[in-house]
Design a protein around this motif. Structure first.
Motif, PDB file in Angstrom:
ATOM      1  N   SER A   1      24.444  27.060   8.929  1.00 15.13           N
ATOM      2  CA  SER A   1      24.370  25.994   7.925  1.00 15.13           C
ATOM      3  C   SER A   1      23.939  24.659   8.525  1.00 15.13           C
ATOM      4  O   SER A   1      23.328  23.836   7.841  1.00 15.13           O
ATOM      5  CB  SER A   1      25.719  25.831   7.222  1.00 15.13           C
ATOM      6  OG  SER A   1      26.693  25.331   8.116  1.00 15.13           O
ATOM      7  N   THR A   2      24.257  24.428   9.812  1.00 18.22           N
ATOM      8  CA  THR A   2      23.831  23.178  10.456  1.00 18.22           C
ATOM      9  C   THR A   2      22.480  23.321  11.153  1.00 18.22           C
ATOM     10  O   THR A   2      22.021  22.397  11.808  1.00 18.22           O
ATOM     11  CB  THR A   2      24.876  22.729  11.497  1.00 18.22           C
ATOM     12  OG1 THR A   2      25.007  23.737  12.511  1.00 18.22           O
ATOM     13  CG2 THR A   2      26.239  22.485  10.849  1.00 18.22           C
TER      14      THR A   2
ATOM     15  N   ILE B   1      28.803  34.489   4.129  1.00 19.60           N
ATOM     16  CA  ILE B   1      28.198  33.454   4.962  1.00 19.60           C
ATOM     17  C   ILE B   1      27.862  32.233   4.118  1.00 19.60           C
ATOM     18  O   ILE B   1      28.071  31.087   4.526  1.00 19.60           O
ATOM     19  CB  ILE B   1      26.937  33.992   5.663  1.00 19.60           C
ATOM     20  CG1 ILE B   1      27.337  34.945   6.801  1.00 19.60           C
ATOM     21  CG2 ILE B   1      26.088  32.850   6.223  1.00 19.60           C
ATOM     22  CD1 ILE B   1      26.177  35.629   7.467  1.00 19.60           C
ATOM     23  N   LYS B   2      27.362  32.460   2.904  1.00 22.27           N
ATOM     24  CA  LYS B   2      27.027  31.341   2.026  1.00 22.27           C
ATOM     25  C   LYS B   2      28.276  30.550   1.662  1.00 22.27           C
ATOM     26  O   LYS B   2      28.272  29.316   1.674  1.00 22.27           O
ATOM     27  CB  LYS B   2      26.349  31.859   0.760  1.00 22.27           C
ATOM     28  CG  LYS B   2      25.927  30.747  -0.197  1.00 22.27           C
ATOM     29  CD  LYS B   2      25.226  31.315  -1.423  1.00 22.27           C
ATOM     30  CE  LYS B   2      24.835  30.187  -2.381  1.00 22.27           C
ATOM     31  NZ  LYS B   2      24.168  30.707  -3.598  1.00 22.27           N
ATOM     32  N   THR B   3      29.374  31.245   1.344  1.00 21.55           N
ATOM     33  CA  THR B   3      30.611  30.549   0.999  1.00 21.55           C
ATOM     34  C   THR B   3      31.135  29.736   2.164  1.00 21.55           C
ATOM     35  O   THR B   3      31.469  28.560   2.024  1.00 21.55           O
ATOM     36  CB  THR B   3      31.690  31.569   0.556  1.00 21.55           C
ATOM     37  OG1 THR B   3      31.222  32.268  -0.592  1.00 21.55           O
ATOM     38  CG2 THR B   3      33.000  30.861   0.221  1.00 21.55           C
ATOM     39  N   MET B   4      31.196  30.361   3.338  1.00 25.15           N
ATOM     40  CA  MET B   4      31.748  29.693   4.507  1.00 25.15           C
ATOM     41  C   MET B   4      30.853  28.568   4.992  1.00 25.15           C
ATOM     42  O   MET B   4      31.323  27.547   5.491  1.00 25.15           O
ATOM     43  CB  MET B   4      31.949  30.709   5.640  1.00 25.15           C
ATOM     44  CG  MET B   4      33.055  31.695   5.384  1.00 25.15           C
ATOM     45  SD  MET B   4      34.683  30.965   5.484  1.00 25.15           S
ATOM     46  CE  MET B   4      34.759  30.592   7.225  1.00 25.15           C
ATOM     47  N   GLY B   5      29.552  28.747   4.877  1.00 21.59           N
ATOM     48  CA  GLY B   5      28.620  27.803   5.473  1.00 21.59           C
ATOM     49  C   GLY B   5      28.337  26.575   4.644  1.00 21.59           C
ATOM     50  O   GLY B   5      28.046  25.511   5.185  1.00 21.59           O
ATOM     51  N   SER B   6      28.401  26.676   3.319  1.00 19.33           N
ATOM     52  CA  SER B   6      27.988  25.524   2.511  1.00 19.33           C
ATOM     53  C   SER B   6      28.833  25.268   1.277  1.00 19.33           C
ATOM     54  O   SER B   6      28.865  24.146   0.780  1.00 19.33           O
ATOM     55  CB  SER B   6      26.527  25.712   2.072  1.00 19.33           C
ATOM     56  OG  SER B   6      26.390  26.887   1.289  1.00 19.33           O
ATOM     57  N   ARG B   7      29.531  26.276   0.756  1.00 19.48           N
ATOM     58  CA  ARG B   7      30.251  26.063  -0.490  1.00 19.48           C
ATOM     59  C   ARG B   7      31.577  25.339  -0.287  1.00 19.48           C
ATOM     60  O   ARG B   7      32.083  24.693  -1.190  1.00 19.48           O
ATOM     61  CB  ARG B   7      30.478  27.395  -1.212  1.00 19.48           C
ATOM     62  CG  ARG B   7      29.185  27.995  -1.779  1.00 19.48           C
ATOM     63  CD  ARG B   7      29.463  29.265  -2.534  1.00 19.48           C
ATOM     64  NE  ARG B   7      30.341  29.008  -3.670  1.00 19.48           N
ATOM     65  CZ  ARG B   7      30.999  29.967  -4.321  1.00 19.48           C
ATOM     66  NH1 ARG B   7      30.905  31.220  -3.914  1.00 19.48           N
ATOM     67  NH2 ARG B   7      31.771  29.667  -5.345  1.00 19.48           N
ATOM     68  N   ILE B   8      32.205  25.475   0.914  1.00 16.03           N
ATOM     69  CA  ILE B   8      33.450  24.748   1.165  1.00 16.03           C
ATOM     70  C   ILE B   8      33.136  23.280   1.453  1.00 16.03           C
ATOM     71  O   ILE B   8      33.664  22.381   0.817  1.00 16.03           O
ATOM     72  CB  ILE B   8      34.226  25.368   2.347  1.00 16.03           C
ATOM     73  CG1 ILE B   8      34.592  26.816   2.040  1.00 16.03           C
ATOM     74  CG2 ILE B   8      35.499  24.567   2.622  1.00 16.03           C
ATOM     75  CD1 ILE B   8      35.252  27.537   3.183  1.00 16.03           C
TER      76      ILE B   8
ATOM     77  N   LYS C   1      29.644  20.691   3.145  1.00 16.02           N
ATOM     78  CA  LYS C   1      28.317  20.603   3.735  1.00 16.02           C
ATOM     79  C   LYS C   1      28.490  19.961   5.096  1.00 16.02           C
ATOM     80  O   LYS C   1      28.763  18.772   5.214  1.00 16.02           O
ATOM     81  CB  LYS C   1      27.394  19.755   2.843  1.00 16.02           C
ATOM     82  CG  LYS C   1      25.943  19.743   3.301  1.00 16.02           C
ATOM     83  CD  LYS C   1      25.307  21.104   3.141  1.00 16.02           C
ATOM     84  CE  LYS C   1      23.819  21.055   3.512  1.00 16.02           C
ATOM     85  NZ  LYS C   1      23.198  22.398   3.426  1.00 16.02           N
ATOM     86  N   MET C   2      28.351  20.756   6.156  1.00 14.90           N
ATOM     87  CA  MET C   2      28.682  20.296   7.500  1.00 14.90           C
ATOM     88  C   MET C   2      27.491  19.710   8.233  1.00 14.90           C
ATOM     89  O   MET C   2      26.358  20.139   8.047  1.00 14.90           O
ATOM     90  CB  MET C   2      29.254  21.456   8.322  1.00 14.90           C
ATOM     91  CG  MET C   2      30.653  21.865   7.945  1.00 14.90           C
ATOM     92  SD  MET C   2      31.265  23.209   8.981  1.00 14.90           S
ATOM     93  CE  MET C   2      30.218  24.539   8.409  1.00 14.90           C
ATOM     94  N   ASP C   3      27.794  18.738   9.113  1.00 14.62           N
ATOM     95  CA  ASP C   3      26.798  18.294  10.080  1.00 14.62           C
ATOM     96  C   ASP C   3      27.089  19.004  11.402  1.00 14.62           C
ATOM     97  O   ASP C   3      28.126  19.667  11.549  1.00 14.62           O
ATOM     98  CB  ASP C   3      26.803  16.765  10.224  1.00 14.62           C
ATOM     99  CG  ASP C   3      28.145  16.217  10.709  1.00 14.62           C
ATOM    100  OD1 ASP C   3      28.792  16.867  11.551  1.00 14.62           O
ATOM    101  OD2 ASP C   3      28.538  15.122  10.257  1.00 14.62           O
ATOM    102  N   PRO C   4      26.181  18.929  12.391  1.00 14.41           N
ATOM    103  CA  PRO C   4      26.384  19.672  13.644  1.00 14.41           C
ATOM    104  C   PRO C   4      27.678  19.324  14.367  1.00 14.41           C
ATOM    105  O   PRO C   4      28.307  20.195  14.971  1.00 14.41           O
ATOM    106  CB  PRO C   4      25.157  19.272  14.469  1.00 14.41           C
ATOM    107  CG  PRO C   4      24.103  18.982  13.458  1.00 14.41           C
ATOM    108  CD  PRO C   4      24.833  18.335  12.323  1.00 14.41           C
ATOM    109  N   ALA C   5      28.096  18.061  14.319  1.00 14.37           N
ATOM    110  CA  ALA C   5      29.344  17.678  14.987  1.00 14.37           C
ATOM    111  C   ALA C   5      30.537  18.370  14.343  1.00 14.37           C
ATOM    112  O   ALA C   5      31.442  18.862  15.035  1.00 14.37           O
ATOM    113  CB  ALA C   5      29.518  16.159  14.937  1.00 14.37           C
ATOM    114  N   GLN C   6      30.552  18.425  13.019  1.00 15.33           N
ATOM    115  CA  GLN C   6      31.637  19.114  12.320  1.00 15.33           C
ATOM    116  C   GLN C   6      31.631  20.608  12.629  1.00 15.33           C
ATOM    117  O   GLN C   6      32.680  21.224  12.814  1.00 15.33           O
ATOM    118  CB  GLN C   6      31.517  18.893  10.810  1.00 15.33           C
ATOM    119  CG  GLN C   6      31.857  17.485  10.357  1.00 15.33           C
ATOM    120  CD  GLN C   6      31.559  17.292   8.885  1.00 15.33           C
ATOM    121  OE1 GLN C   6      30.437  17.515   8.426  1.00 15.33           O
ATOM    122  NE2 GLN C   6      32.560  16.877   8.127  1.00 15.33           N
TER     123      GLN C   6
END
Length: 368
Positions: A35-36, A240-247, A249-254
């Motif tokens: 996601s990042t 993967i979609k749920t974990m990566g973006s639905r919870i 929206k992460m940046d690389p540091a997160q």
């Protein structure tokens, strides 16, 4: 002869569970990196599969817990193990279908406890082991990962807050290669051992191993490591979609902070012999990394749906495991019951698969 047939069915079913564990929990390992945009999807899944395989050889403490500390090994039959596995696999597939990252570990424990309860009642279940090695860690681990990830991201932002975002993000994307790898190793270390423990339990019930003094055979370690690696490689893209973006929206540091916190908690649990839910742990870390930035960054509705799935996992898997054992017991302790359930299960899976293929062909024809 008949007991040998049941053992083969149980081992095959256990490896089938291990495979579903792999593709169901792939999201735990790779979603944040994908996601990042730290790792390309195919490369991320391939590396995760390889490191899952390696991680499975690092410890056997979780396998011993599953084999000895959840239910009484002296009361276990291969039919009970089989029914528990079917309960776990069924719940894994149900939650995968709906894209919910529930716990494969708790599904396995629930299925085994449900089948054992129907067979022998409460006396066959180790309340102390279930509470101390499953339930308590299930609560502590995600909370701990939440806090560690939250504190980590606050510290990271204080350090890099005045730097240019471009170089900072590139640096953390490189760091995510390491944190993703560590998370994949920790996942293999904890999750593959659960299948090792359940196969070992079946071998004890078969009489191939001594219940008082047994070791996990090398072929069981290798087979379990291979099954979870193959499952991971196949990828559970819905989750993967749920974990990566639905919870969030992460940046690389997160992503880096969440993966590091999750991996640390899982490795510590594996060292202590706790069959931890990697799903719970990394989900807690992801939410912690998001909430520390701002509470509104976390989609709490999605997180709430996941928590409901977690709460339902053990009782639902236990119910399925108990029902399956009740059905197989109609045919006695022989191979007939497990054979019938296996054939019906494979038939249902093929029917669902063919229906999905047919639906995909119809959609493709309509678009054309």
């Amino acid at each position: 002869m008949e007991s040998d047939i049941i053992l083969v069915i149980v081992v095959a079913t256990a490896l089938g569970f291990d495979f579903t564990n792999g593709f169901h929990d792939t999201a735990n390992v790779v979603a944040t990196g994908i996601s990042t945009r730290a790792l390309p999807p195919k490369l991320a899944v391939t590396l995760a599969a390889i490191l899952n395989f390696i991680g499975a050889f690092l410890s056997l403490k979780v396998a011993a817990t599953v084999a000895k500390d959840i239910v009484d090994p002296s009361t276990i039959t291969m039919t009970i193990v089989f029914a528990g596995l079917i309960g776990a696999i069924a719940w894994n597939l149900i939650t995968w279908y709906f894209g919910l990252p529930s716990s494969s570990s708790h599904a396995l424990v629930g299925g085994l406890v449900g089948a054992s309860f129907v067979a022998h009642g409460f006396s066959s279940i180790s309340g102390e082991g279930l509470l101390g090695k499953v339930m308590v860690p299930a609560v502590i681990a995600p909370v701990l990962a939440f806090l560690v990830a939250g504190v980590s991201i606050i510290v990271i932002y204080r350090i890099v807050g005045r730097l240019r975002p471009g170089p900072v993000n590139r640096g953390f994307r490189v760091g995510q290669w390491a944190s993703s790898g560590l998370l994949a190793v920790s996942h293999g270390t904890n999750d593959a051992q659960k299948t090792m423990g359940i196969i070992t339990l079946a071998l004890v019930a078969h009489g191939s191993l001594d219940a008082d003094n047994f070791e996990v055979p090398t072929w069981v370690i290798f087979a379990s490591a291979s099954a979870i690696a193959l499952g991971t490689y196949s990828g559970g893209w819905r989750i993967i979609k749920t974990m990566g973006s639905r919870i969030i929206k992460m940046d690389p540091a997160q992503g880096f902070a969440a993966q590091g916190a999750g991996a640390s908690a899982i490795l510590a649990a594996s060292h202590a012999g706790f069959p931890l839910s990697t799903t719970h742990t990394i989900s807690g870390a992801v939410m912690g990394a998001g909430a520390a930035k701002r509470l509104s960054a976390v989609r709490w509705g999605v997180a709430g749906n996941m928590m409901i799935a977690w709460l339902l996992t053990i009782p639902c898997a236990a119910a399925i495991g108990g029902i399956v054992y009740g059905f197989t017991s109609i045919f006695g302790d022989g191979a007939a019951g497990p054979l019938i359930v296996s054939v019906v299960s494979v038939g249902l899976l093929l029917a669902v698969y063919l229906r999905r293929l047919q639906r995909g062909s119809v959609l493709t024809a309509a678009e054309a």
